[in-house]
Each structure stands twice: as C-alpha cells, then as structure tokens.
Design a protein around this motif. Structure first.
Motif, short mmCIF file in Angstrom:
data_model
loop_
_atom_site.label_atom_id
_atom_site.label_comp_id
_atom_site.label_asym_id
_atom_site.label_seq_id
_atom_site.Cartn_x
_atom_site.Cartn_y
_atom_site.Cartn_z
N SER A 271 0.84 -1.19 0.00
CA SER A 271 0.00 0.00 0.00
C SER A 271 0.88 1.25 0.00
N ASP A 272 0.26 2.39 -0.29
CA ASP A 272 0.99 3.66 -0.21
C ASP A 272 1.44 3.93 1.22
N ASN A 273 0.64 3.48 2.15
CA ASN A 273 0.97 3.64 3.56
C ASN A 273 2.30 2.96 3.91
N SER A 274 2.45 1.70 3.49
CA SER A 274 3.69 0.98 3.79
C SER A 274 4.86 1.52 2.96
N TRP A 275 4.58 2.03 1.77
CA TRP A 275 5.63 2.63 0.94
C TRP A 275 6.20 3.88 1.63
N LYS A 276 5.35 4.68 2.26
CA LYS A 276 5.82 5.85 2.99
C LYS A 276 6.74 5.45 4.13
N ALA A 277 6.42 4.35 4.80
CA ALA A 277 7.26 3.87 5.90
C ALA A 277 8.62 3.40 5.39
N ILE A 278 8.62 2.72 4.25
CA ILE A 278 9.88 2.27 3.64
C ILE A 278 10.73 3.47 3.25
N GLN A 279 10.11 4.46 2.62
CA GLN A 279 10.83 5.67 2.26
C GLN A 279 11.44 6.34 3.50
N TYR A 280 10.67 6.41 4.55
CA TYR A 280 11.15 7.05 5.78
C TYR A 280 12.38 6.32 6.32
N ALA A 281 12.30 4.99 6.36
CA ALA A 281 13.42 4.20 6.90
C ALA A 281 14.68 4.39 6.08
N ILE A 282 14.55 4.38 4.77
CA ILE A 282 15.72 4.53 3.89
C ILE A 282 16.35 5.90 4.08
N GLN A 283 15.53 6.93 4.22
CA GLN A 283 16.07 8.27 4.40
C GLN A 283 16.64 8.47 5.80
N LEU A 284 16.01 7.90 6.80
CA LEU A 284 16.50 8.04 8.17
C LEU A 284 17.89 7.43 8.32
N PHE A 285 18.13 6.31 7.64
CA PHE A 285 19.41 5.61 7.77
C PHE A 285 20.26 5.73 6.50
N LYS A 286 20.09 6.82 5.78
CA LYS A 286 20.79 6.97 4.49
C LYS A 286 22.31 6.92 4.63
N ASP A 287 22.84 7.31 5.77
CA ASP A 287 24.29 7.32 5.98
C ASP A 287 24.77 6.17 6.86
N LYS A 288 23.90 5.19 7.08
CA LYS A 288 24.20 4.08 7.98
C LYS A 288 24.20 2.76 7.20
N PRO A 289 25.23 1.94 7.36
CA PRO A 289 25.19 0.62 6.72
C PRO A 289 24.00 -0.20 7.26
N CYS A 290 23.15 -0.63 6.36
CA CYS A 290 21.92 -1.32 6.78
C CYS A 290 21.60 -2.47 5.84
N VAL A 291 20.97 -3.48 6.43
CA VAL A 291 20.31 -4.52 5.65
C VAL A 291 18.81 -4.34 5.90
N PHE A 292 18.07 -4.01 4.83
CA PHE A 292 16.62 -3.85 4.94
C PHE A 292 15.96 -5.14 4.46
N SER A 293 15.22 -5.78 5.35
CA SER A 293 14.48 -6.99 4.99
C SER A 293 13.02 -6.63 4.79
N ILE A 294 12.58 -6.69 3.54
CA ILE A 294 11.20 -6.33 3.19
C ILE A 294 10.38 -7.61 3.12
N ILE A 295 9.33 -7.68 3.93
CA ILE A 295 8.55 -8.91 3.97
C ILE A 295 7.07 -8.63 3.68
N ASN A 296 6.44 -9.61 3.09
CA ASN A 296 5.00 -9.58 2.93
C ASN A 296 4.46 -10.93 3.37
N THR A 297 3.42 -10.90 4.18
CA THR A 297 2.78 -12.15 4.61
C THR A 297 1.51 -12.35 3.78
#
Length: 280
Positions: A11-37
């Motif tokens: 949904s657009d709602n979950s896309w906004k959350a993904i965008q927020y996370a990527i921008q919040l940690f833009k300068d941090k080494p991260c592994v983002f695990s995207i899941i759908n049940t």
C-alpha cells in the motif's frame, strides 16, 4: 550492519514507511528486509485442507507476492538510486501478519521494525491501526510507526516522555540513542508530575543524562496530571520530529494497548512514533 525489518502490504501507507526508513538511515550501513505475509483463506463448502485447488491457489499467491516484492525493489532503486551501504532482501511468508513476523524474529535478529500505521479515514491525526497495535503488544523489538501520508523530515527534536521509575538498562534504548546521535538531535525527556522527584527518580534521571551524554539531553518537568495533554502541548510548541516511549508492564502504553477494543484507542499519532520494549 543495522538490521531493519520492513513489513509491507504494497500500500501507499507501507511505501511511505519504507521511504522514511531509507532516508532516516541513508548514511548508515543497513540490511533492509522487506517482507509480505500472505495466507489463502477459502470458505467453500466441503473445503479440505491440502486439497489440490488450495495448493494451487497458495502457489499463485506466493508468485504474486514475489512479483510485487521484486517490483518494490525496482521502485526503491528508481527512487533512491544505488547506495553502496544499503542492502535489500525480500521474503514472502505464508502466514498471518503478526505470527509471520514472530516466526521471522525467532530466526533472525533485527534492530528495528519500521511500519506504516493506518487509522480512522479522514482523521487529521492518525489512530493506531490494528496491525501496529498487535506488533507493539506481541513483538519485543523496537518499532517505529509512521503515520499514513507522513513525509520524511530531518530530525532535530525527539520527545521522550518518562516517569523516571524504570531501570533503563532493561530496555532497548540503543536505537534511540543511535538515532539521536547520528542526527544531532535534542532528546527532550518529559516528566509529567506535580510531585517532587523521589531519590529513585533522581538517580534514574542522572542515568539518562549519562546515557545520552553524546547528544543534547534536555530535561523538562511539567505540572500536569494528564500525560496525553502534556505530550500534545509539547509536540505543538516544540515541533517534535519523533516521539519515543517505553512500553513495559504497568506503563501508559501497556494500559493503552490492552484496552478491550483496539478500535477505541484514544491515542493519536501526529508524527513518527518509536516504541521501545524490554530487552529480549
């Protein structure tokens, strides 16, 4: 590397959350695990578990989920380009939402869950959605809830309401400290009470000051019996970019989340909300 779990329903709602996370940690080494049940539900008369049609429908749903996850990876790449310190993984889980996350948490260690929350349609503020409430109640991992439609803003002010009654060493505060330090934020500890601090509270206050010594720690005591009113007033007057609270037994949040009807929860989100559980 920071391990971030990003549940999505595409949904657009979950896309906004993904965008927020990527921008919040833009300068941090991260592994983002995207899941759908996903879980097939059938209500046909005479349905038998394991029936061939059921198995075929499950495989179709899995294929659709994988296709949508791959499309989401493409959308992330198109929106943010290539960040060499960010890695993205996807997972399609045949399970219900919270049990699927719980099973995944038993396999892997995550530092943070970032998810969108959708409440009453048309409300100026956003009520917690039921999925968010269940995650906050049942999953012992720091969780950052992003209200629907919220756009990322650079963090300057973090509000951390506290009764100064708990042993902070027992809670997963590292993620809050890291966010505050990396973004040079003010951590505003808000104590709402008409009473003087006890010796225990004074000791805990000193511990918090020591813990957040690498960033700006500001203590506020407000004479007000209504915690929600004090939080709302502070957010309005100080342009708070992140609200963070501890969730434990007998806390304000614990009482809030265990109301008999989660549709009637009276707590509203006006921005990102970080809920900090006890250590696992």
């Amino acid at each position: 590397m920071k391990q971030i779990l990003l549940p999505t329903d595409f949904s657009d709602n979950s896309w906004k959350a993904i965008q927020y996370a990527i921008q919040l940690f833009k300068d941090k080494p991260c592994v983002f695990s995207i899941i759908n049940t996903y879980k097939t539900m059938t209500y046909t008369t005479g349905h038998i578990l394991g029936h061939a049609e059921q198995i075929g429908l499950d495989e179709m749903n899995k294929a659709t989920t994988i296709e949508n996850l791959n499309a989401l990876l493409g959308k992330i790449s198109e929106t943010f380009g290539d960040n060499p310190i960010h890695e993205f993984k996807t997972r399609a889980l045949f399970d219900s939402f919270v049990p699927g996350i719980r099973a995944l948490m038993s396999e892997s260690k995550f530092d943070l869950i970032v998810m969108g929350t959708q409440g009453a349609t048309g409300a100026k503020e956003v009520l917690f959605g039921s999925n968010t409430v269940h995650v906050l109640k049942e999953i012992k991992c720091p969780t950052l809830a992003i209200p629907s439609g919220f756009e990322y803003e650079t963090l300057h002010e973090i509000l951390f309401p506290t009764d100064l009654q708990v042993d902070y060493n027992a809670f997963q505060l590292d993620i809050l400290k890291e966010i505050a330090t990396d973004n040079n934020c003010n951590v505003n500890a808000l104590h709402v009470s008409n009473d003087d601090l006890t010796d225990k509270q004074i000791s805990n206050k000193l511990e918090l000051e020591k813990y957040f010594k690498e960033t700006s720690f500001i203590y506020h005591q407000v004479n007000n019996r209504n915690l929600l009113a004090a939080i709302d007033a502070f957010q309005i007057n100080s342009n708070v970019h992140l609200l963070a609270m501890i969730n434990n037994k007998h806390s304000f949040l614990e009482k809030l989340f265990f109301k008999s009807n989660i549709e009637q929860i009276g707590f509203h989100l006006v921005g990102p909300f970080l809920v900090i559980p006890e250590k696992r």
